[in-house]
Design an enzyme around this catalytic site. Sequence first.
Site, PDB file in Angstrom:
ATOM      1  N   VAL A  56      28.416  74.396  43.108  1.00 61.27           N
ATOM      2  CA  VAL A  56      27.738  73.927  44.320  1.00 61.27           C
ATOM      3  C   VAL A  56      26.544  73.015  44.020  1.00 61.27           C
ATOM      4  O   VAL A  56      26.061  72.334  44.920  1.00 61.27           O
ATOM      5  CB  VAL A  56      27.296  75.139  45.169  1.00 61.27           C
ATOM      6  N   TYR A  57      26.056  72.965  42.796  1.00 63.50           N
ATOM      7  CA  TYR A  57      24.896  72.123  42.489  1.00 63.50           C
ATOM      8  C   TYR A  57      25.263  70.653  42.667  1.00 63.50           C
ATOM      9  O   TYR A  57      26.063  70.103  41.909  1.00 63.50           O
ATOM     10  CB  TYR A  57      24.393  72.365  41.068  1.00 63.50           C
TER      11      TYR A  57
END
Length: 323
Positions: A56-57
């Site tokens: 998700v980064y």
Amino acid sequence: MEYTTLGSTGMEVSRIGLGCMSFGSGREWMLDREEGTELIERAIDLGINFFDTANVYSTGESEEILGDALEGYDRDAQVVATKVYAEMDPDNPNASGLSRKAIEQELEASLDRLGLETVDLYQTHRWDYDTPIDETLRALDDAVRRGKVRYVGTSSMWAHQFAEAVQTSDRLDLERFATMQNHYNLFYREEEREMLPLCEKEGVGVIPWSPLARGVGTRPHDQIESTTRGQTDQYLEQIPYLEGGGEEINERVQELAAEKGVTMAQISLAWLLHKDWVDAPIVGTTSVEHLEEAVEALDVDLTASDVAYLEEPYEPLPIAGHE
């Protein structure tokens, strides 16, 4: 650099892990590909072999930057960790959570972005209230058996949930969570009540996130909002680091740093490194200089009275970092 065994895995990691959330374009203060690569290369020069990211980064950009930066190095010498759980595609309800479908498809996507056939440590990013824990653990166990993952870990949750996960693994003879990446620093110590003793009892490696309290442990409390991150990081508004005794702790960090001739960040990190139940804090930074300072914190010696002085003002805080 110093190295330690990660929990009960037998795998050796640097005492400092490089957190890669700062790579990508998700926030104003993040590093682009060139800047991120420079930081990773300097980390390797300093002896860091442990890199932590998540799908998700910056919606995969962090994994891509890390994977490309490590391509020219001996991959067997590096320990790469990533995570799964958070939403990757708002139009796809199966692109989040910890169902078998989500885990299998997101793992393949992460491996592709990282340029790896096997990831060393695959972590669940949070507890999934919609998926039974045995379903999640079976999917992770299968990933290990297929050679896609070497070890599995998890992140912030209630201690009773972690205990349930460990007991379920033992009961069903499934791969156990080998690590806990939890929220723990000098300004937030609620994990000392239940989670950290549980990890110690079960031989689980502890790799805390936000070891510098999102910058609160690095500068005087009246200067925090002067930085770009201080002005834009929404989590600083949600996590009450300076409530209770937080401001006084910050002032004592300043005092001790001046006395020892080091930075506030080095005092805050040294405190964490002096905790026996901590294996390797995950340090996120956007600066080569700050990365070098973090490594130098390994040489900062705190006496028992120093530790007690830093800890004395702490007051209980609301739980922050998970639900």
